[in-house]
Scaffold this motif. Structure first.
Motif, PDB file in Angstrom:
ATOM      1  N   LYS A 185      11.870   7.064  -9.689  1.00 52.02           N
ATOM      2  CA  LYS A 185      12.797   6.104  -9.101  1.00 52.02           C
ATOM      3  C   LYS A 185      12.557   5.955  -7.608  1.00 52.02           C
ATOM      4  CE  LYS A 185      17.743   5.054  -8.715  1.00 52.02           C
ATOM      5  NZ  LYS A 185      19.119   5.524  -9.048  1.00 52.02           N
ATOM      6  N   GLU A 186      12.317   7.068  -6.921  1.00 50.55           N
ATOM      7  CA  GLU A 186      12.052   7.027  -5.482  1.00 50.55           C
ATOM      8  C   GLU A 186      10.742   6.312  -5.188  1.00 50.55           C
ATOM      9  OE1 GLU A 186      14.354  11.254  -4.453  1.00 50.55           O
ATOM     10  OE2 GLU A 186      12.179  11.174  -4.684  1.00 50.55           O
ATOM     11  N   TYR A 187       9.744   6.569  -6.026  1.00 57.01           N
ATOM     12  CA  TYR A 187       8.446   5.911  -5.847  1.00 57.01           C
ATOM     13  C   TYR A 187       8.599   4.395  -5.980  1.00 57.01           C
ATOM     14  CZ  TYR A 187       3.518   4.738  -6.495  1.00 57.01           C
ATOM     15  OH  TYR A 187       2.266   4.192  -6.366  1.00 57.01           O
ATOM     16  N   GLU A 188       9.384   3.967  -6.946  1.00 60.53           N
ATOM     17  CA  GLU A 188       9.606   2.533  -7.149  1.00 60.53           C
ATOM     18  C   GLU A 188      10.294   1.904  -5.939  1.00 60.53           C
ATOM     19  OE1 GLU A 188      11.822   2.500 -10.751  1.00 60.53           O
ATOM     20  OE2 GLU A 188      10.044   2.660 -12.048  1.00 60.53           O
ATOM     21  N   ALA A 189      11.167   2.689  -5.282  1.00 60.48           N
ATOM     22  CA  ALA A 189      11.829   2.187  -4.072  1.00 60.48           C
ATOM     23  C   ALA A 189      10.810   1.954  -2.958  1.00 60.48           C
ATOM     24  CB  ALA A 189      12.890   3.177  -3.616  1.00 60.48           C
ATOM     25  N   TRP A 190       9.852   2.866  -2.814  1.00 62.13           N
ATOM     26  CA  TRP A 190       8.803   2.701  -1.797  1.00 62.13           C
ATOM     27  C   TRP A 190       7.903   1.511  -2.133  1.00 62.13           C
ATOM     28  CZ3 TRP A 190       9.348   4.728   2.706  1.00 62.13           C
ATOM     29  CH2 TRP A 190       9.984   5.964   2.865  1.00 62.13           C
ATOM     30  N   VAL A 191       7.599   1.338  -3.420  1.00 60.45           N
ATOM     31  CA  VAL A 191       6.763   0.213  -3.837  1.00 60.45           C
ATOM     32  C   VAL A 191       7.446  -1.112  -3.481  1.00 60.45           C
ATOM     33  CG1 VAL A 191       5.813  -1.024  -5.827  1.00 60.45           C
ATOM     34  CG2 VAL A 191       5.555   1.465  -5.663  1.00 60.45           C
ATOM     35  N   SER A 218       0.850  -1.195   0.000  1.00 64.31           N
ATOM     36  CA  SER A 218       0.000   0.000   0.000  1.00 64.31           C
ATOM     37  C   SER A 218       0.887   1.246   0.000  1.00 64.31           C
ATOM     38  CB  SER A 218      -0.915   0.024   1.237  1.00 64.31           C
ATOM     39  OG  SER A 218      -1.773  -1.092   1.250  1.00 64.31           O
ATOM     40  N   VAL A 219       0.850   1.975  -1.111  1.00 64.72           N
ATOM     41  CA  VAL A 219       1.582   3.232  -1.230  1.00 64.72           C
ATOM     42  C   VAL A 219       0.565   4.326  -1.564  1.00 64.72           C
ATOM     43  CG1 VAL A 219       3.454   4.470  -2.362  1.00 64.72           C
ATOM     44  CG2 VAL A 219       3.596   1.984  -2.102  1.00 64.72           C
ATOM     45  N   GLN A 228      19.237   5.094   0.225  1.00 60.23           N
ATOM     46  CA  GLN A 228      20.281   4.074   0.370  1.00 60.23           C
ATOM     47  C   GLN A 228      19.878   3.064   1.434  1.00 60.23           C
ATOM     48  OE1 GLN A 228      23.951   6.161   1.183  1.00 60.23           O
ATOM     49  NE2 GLN A 228      24.459   6.380  -0.977  1.00 60.23           N
ATOM     50  N   TYR A 229      19.315   3.565   2.505  1.00 60.32           N
ATOM     51  CA  TYR A 229      18.890   2.670   3.592  1.00 60.32           C
ATOM     52  C   TYR A 229      17.714   1.805   3.151  1.00 60.32           C
ATOM     53  CZ  TYR A 229      17.779   1.005   8.248  1.00 60.32           C
ATOM     54  OH  TYR A 229      17.565   0.202   9.335  1.00 60.32           O
ATOM     55  N   ILE A 230      16.768   2.390   2.425  1.00 61.58           N
ATOM     56  CA  ILE A 230      15.616   1.636   1.928  1.00 61.58           C
ATOM     57  C   ILE A 230      16.078   0.486   1.026  1.00 61.58           C
ATOM     58  CG2 ILE A 230      13.663   1.760   0.324  1.00 61.58           C
ATOM     59  CD1 ILE A 230      12.972   4.453   1.544  1.00 61.58           C
ATOM     60  N   ASP A 231      17.029   0.782   0.129  1.00 61.60           N
ATOM     61  CA  ASP A 231      17.544  -0.262  -0.765  1.00 61.60           C
ATOM     62  C   ASP A 231      18.230  -1.371   0.029  1.00 61.60           C
ATOM     63  OD1 ASP A 231      16.612   1.093  -2.957  1.00 61.60           O
ATOM     64  OD2 ASP A 231      18.528   2.051  -3.445  1.00 61.60           O
ATOM     65  N   THR A 232      18.990  -0.973   1.054  1.00 63.59           N
ATOM     66  CA  THR A 232      19.668  -1.966   1.899  1.00 63.59           C
ATOM     67  C   THR A 232      18.659  -2.832   2.647  1.00 63.59           C
ATOM     68  OG1 THR A 232      21.591  -0.522   2.222  1.00 63.59           O
ATOM     69  CG2 THR A 232      21.259  -2.280   3.834  1.00 63.59           C
ATOM     70  N   LEU A 233      17.652  -2.182   3.201  1.00 72.00           N
ATOM     71  CA  LEU A 233      16.633  -2.891   3.967  1.00 72.00           C
ATOM     72  C   LEU A 233      15.886  -3.893   3.095  1.00 72.00           C
ATOM     73  CD1 LEU A 233      15.759  -2.678   6.939  1.00 72.00           C
ATOM     74  CD2 LEU A 233      13.933  -1.135   6.218  1.00 72.00           C
ATOM     75  N   TYR A 234      15.570  -3.481   1.889  1.00 73.32           N
ATOM     76  CA  TYR A 234      14.866  -4.369   0.965  1.00 73.32           C
ATOM     77  C   TYR A 234      15.745  -5.557   0.577  1.00 73.32           C
ATOM     78  CZ  TYR A 234      12.571  -6.157  -3.205  1.00 73.32           C
ATOM     79  OH  TYR A 234      11.978  -6.982  -4.128  1.00 73.32           O
TER      80      TYR A 234
END
Length: 244
Positions: free
Chosen positions: A69-75, A57-58, A102-108
């Motif tokens: 690109k940022e939106y795709e990271a949240w998705v 849910s976004v 950077q943290y979001i990408d790492t977490l994913y």
């Protein structure tokens, strides 16, 4: 005699007005010091009742706040975590955005192989408590490390009562470059007039600029009819902490 009294009265009024201006000027200087930081600490205060959206849910309004690109990271992250998107209502600096994504990408990347389509936990962005921030400004730390405590964050919201919570803050220490957490200690507590107790366990794991809080147990509280209710829960909340 009347003229003398009038002059005295006018002088007292002018003195009082001057005093008010001096007080306001001092307050403005203090506020300028606070706001001179790389972001507005006041605007980063979180709402008491943090809302974590369900998986995948976004909210639509986010599209107007971020790049494609940022939106795709949240998705991507929303396929693993229940997310509090309130940080996106703020105007983030480019440096903050870089650190955050950077943290979001790492977490994913760390979670994608173990999710199995289920929620890994919750994700929120926090900052140092404004009260602790004022204290730090008044008494600068020596040695390069930054010590702070986050604002209160909701970990669990009672099922049978709208104003009863289990909340947490994180005491932490950042390194001199403010890009790594050296120490983290969670504080978990209840809030709400009807809250009676929280019985359980909790711990924190450091992940770069984030802290993963694991909290499980039972929250006991009083219902409107005077009876007691206990909710059992097991929550994992990942806190990303902006440097200060």
């Amino acid at each position: 005699m009347k003229k003398a009294k009038i002059k005295v009265a006018i002088f007292m009024i002018m003195a009082a007005v001057s005093g008010i201006i001096m007080v306001l000027g001092c307050t403005q200087d203090e506020m300028t010091d606070l706001n001179s930081n790389q972001y507005d600490i006041w605007n980063l205060e979180e709402e008491a009742d943090t809302e974590f959206m369900p998986l995948n849910s976004v909210p639509e309004w986010i599209k107007d706040k971020v790049t494609k690109k940022e939106y795709e990271a949240w998705v991507r992250l929303s396929s693993r975590y229940e997310i509090d998107y309130s940080v996106l209502s703020l105007d983030l600096t480019e440096s903050q955005k870089k650190d955050l994504y950077q943290y979001i990408d790492t977490l994913y990347a760390l979670s994608k192989d173990s999710a199995d389509g289920k929620s890994v936990g919750c994700f929120t962005v926090v900052t140092q408590s404004v009260f602790k921030r004022i204290e730090t400004l008044s008494n600068p730390e020596v040695g390069g490390e930054t010590h702070g405590v986050t604002d209160e964050q909701v970990v669990y919201h009672a099922i049978g009562k709208t104003d009863v919570y289990v909340k947490a803050t994180i005491d932490y220490t950042l390194n001199s470059s403010k890009d790594e957490i050296l120490k983290a200690s969670p504080n978990v507590f209840t809030e709400g007039a009807a809250a009676e107790s929280f019985n359980g366990s909790y711990n924190a794991n450091i992940l770069g600029r984030g802290v993963e809080l694991n909290c499980s147990g039972s929250l006991t509280y009083e219902l409107s009819d005077g009876s007691e209710r206990s909710d059992s829960f097991n929550k994992k909340v990942n806190f990303f902490i902006f440097g200060v």
